[in-house]
Scaffold this motif. Structure first.
Motif, PDB file in Angstrom:
ATOM      1  N   ARG A 146       0.831  -1.213   0.000  1.00  0.00           N
ATOM      2  CA  ARG A 146       0.000   0.000   0.000  1.00  0.00           C
ATOM      3  C   ARG A 146       0.867   1.266   0.000  1.00  0.00           C
ATOM      4  NH1 ARG A 146      -5.569  -0.416   1.722  1.00  0.00           N
ATOM      5  NH2 ARG A 146      -6.127  -2.612   1.943  1.00  0.00           N
ATOM      6  N   ALA A 147       1.916   1.278   0.834  1.00  0.00           N
ATOM      7  CA  ALA A 147       2.776   2.458   0.914  1.00  0.00           C
ATOM      8  C   ALA A 147       3.459   2.720  -0.427  1.00  0.00           C
ATOM      9  CB  ALA A 147       3.809   2.291   2.027  1.00  0.00           C
ATOM     10  N   ALA A 148       4.011   1.663  -1.029  1.00  0.00           N
ATOM     11  CA  ALA A 148       4.670   1.820  -2.324  1.00  0.00           C
ATOM     12  C   ALA A 148       3.668   2.234  -3.393  1.00  0.00           C
ATOM     13  CB  ALA A 148       5.376   0.524  -2.708  1.00  0.00           C
ATOM     14  N   ALA A 149       2.489   1.623  -3.367  1.00  0.00           N
ATOM     15  CA  ALA A 149       1.458   1.960  -4.350  1.00  0.00           C
ATOM     16  C   ALA A 149       1.013   3.406  -4.194  1.00  0.00           C
ATOM     17  CB  ALA A 149       0.268   1.018  -4.213  1.00  0.00           C
ATOM     18  N   HIS A 155       2.726   9.673  -8.398  1.00  0.00           N
ATOM     19  CA  HIS A 155       3.659  10.054  -9.462  1.00  0.00           C
ATOM     20  C   HIS A 155       3.290   9.482 -10.833  1.00  0.00           C
ATOM     21  CE1 HIS A 155       6.693  12.184  -7.128  1.00  0.00           C
ATOM     22  NE2 HIS A 155       6.565  11.270  -6.183  1.00  0.00           N
ATOM     23  N   GLY A 156       2.297   8.595 -10.889  1.00  0.00           N
ATOM     24  CA  GLY A 156       1.955   7.963 -12.156  1.00  0.00           C
ATOM     25  C   GLY A 156       2.921   6.862 -12.542  1.00  0.00           C
ATOM     26  N   TRP A 157       3.595   6.283 -11.553  1.00  0.00           N
ATOM     27  CA  TRP A 157       4.551   5.206 -11.788  1.00  0.00           C
ATOM     28  C   TRP A 157       3.850   3.856 -11.728  1.00  0.00           C
ATOM     29  CZ3 TRP A 157       8.187   7.146  -7.347  1.00  0.00           C
ATOM     30  CH2 TRP A 157       8.869   8.292  -7.752  1.00  0.00           C
ATOM     31  N   THR A 158       4.481   2.835 -12.300  1.00  0.00           N
ATOM     32  CA  THR A 158       4.024   1.453 -12.144  1.00  0.00           C
ATOM     33  C   THR A 158       4.845   0.789 -11.031  1.00  0.00           C
ATOM     34  OG1 THR A 158       5.602   0.366 -13.636  1.00  0.00           O
ATOM     35  CG2 THR A 158       3.642   1.385 -14.655  1.00  0.00           C
ATOM     36  N   GLU A 159       4.527  -0.465 -10.786  1.00  0.00           N
ATOM     37  CA  GLU A 159       5.259  -1.241  -9.774  1.00  0.00           C
ATOM     38  C   GLU A 159       6.740  -1.398 -10.117  1.00  0.00           C
ATOM     39  OE1 GLU A 159       4.093  -4.137 -12.929  1.00  0.00           O
ATOM     40  OE2 GLU A 159       3.043  -2.493 -11.920  1.00  0.00           O
ATOM     41  N   ARG A 160       7.126  -1.171 -11.367  1.00  0.00           N
ATOM     42  CA  ARG A 160       8.538  -1.293 -11.764  1.00  0.00           C
ATOM     43  C   ARG A 160       9.406  -0.173 -11.182  1.00  0.00           C
ATOM     44  NH1 ARG A 160      10.230  -4.691 -16.067  1.00  0.00           N
ATOM     45  NH2 ARG A 160       8.531  -5.969 -16.864  1.00  0.00           N
TER      46      ARG A 160
END
Length: 192
Positions: A146-149, A155-160
């Motif tokens: 959750r924190a990373a998500a 920022h509009g980033w993916t999990e990568r």
């Protein structure tokens, strides 16, 4: 994002957040820039006990002043904010890995330590002995995702854009006890 946006992103992701002292202004910015920020780095603490862990991550220790991350993720899934800005968590790592994070491509093997990661990553320290035997409760694994998500969503980033310390700096083993591939899959599911 501002410190206020960081707090809002975490709470909007359903996390229980504790603000520790003047965390919004507690940083190492006087030692160098923070940013451009390109990803999230996950660590384990090699500590036991939430209160002591939070204290160490906020204040640091001899030879490594705090903050040692932005947030501490406890065994119960609570997130304790200890700093915002440059933090002593990533150290020097591989410039090829940073380029892959920015491009959101598969990570190369980290084989050099030539790039300042403290300026480029948000850092979450996760309470665990890091011995491969200390358990990772489901509440904690869920909170890490959750924190990373939350940061990725802002920022509009993916999990990568989320890596483990072991993928950044040669010789590091953290986080130990789960794989970053499995964690990135959890983050991917949250971001759907």
């Amino acid at each position: 994002m501002s410190a206020g946006d960081f707090l809002a992103a975490l709470t909007n992701e359903g996390l229980q957040v504790t603000q520790v002292g003047d965390w919004q202004h507690h940083n190492r910015n006087h030692k160098g820039p923070w940013g451009s920020v390109h990803g999230v780095m996950i660590h384990h603490t090699v500590t036991s006990g939430t209160e002591e862990t939070v204290e160490i991550c906020r204040d640091g220790y001899e030879g490594l002043p705090g903050p040692l991350c932005h947030g501490v993720i406890a065994k119960d899934g609570g997130v304790h904010l200890v700093g915002y800005g440059r933090a002593n968590h990533a150290g020097l790592g591989d410039d090829d890995v940073l380029r892959a994070v920015i491009a959101e491509k598969a990570l190369p093997r980290d084989n050099e330590a030539n790039t300042d990661g403290n300026r480029a990553f948000y850092g979450f320290e996760c309470e665990n002995l890091g011995d491969g035997e200390d358990p990772w409760p489901e509440e904690q694994l869920d909170a890490i995702a959750r924190a990373a998500a939350a940061v990725c969503r802002h920022h509009g980033w993916t999990e990568r854009s989320v890596i483990g310390h072991l993928e950044w700096q040669p010789g590091k083993v953290d986080p130990r006890g789960f794989t970053m591939a499995a964690m990135r899959e959890r983050i991917h599911e949250r971001l759907k």
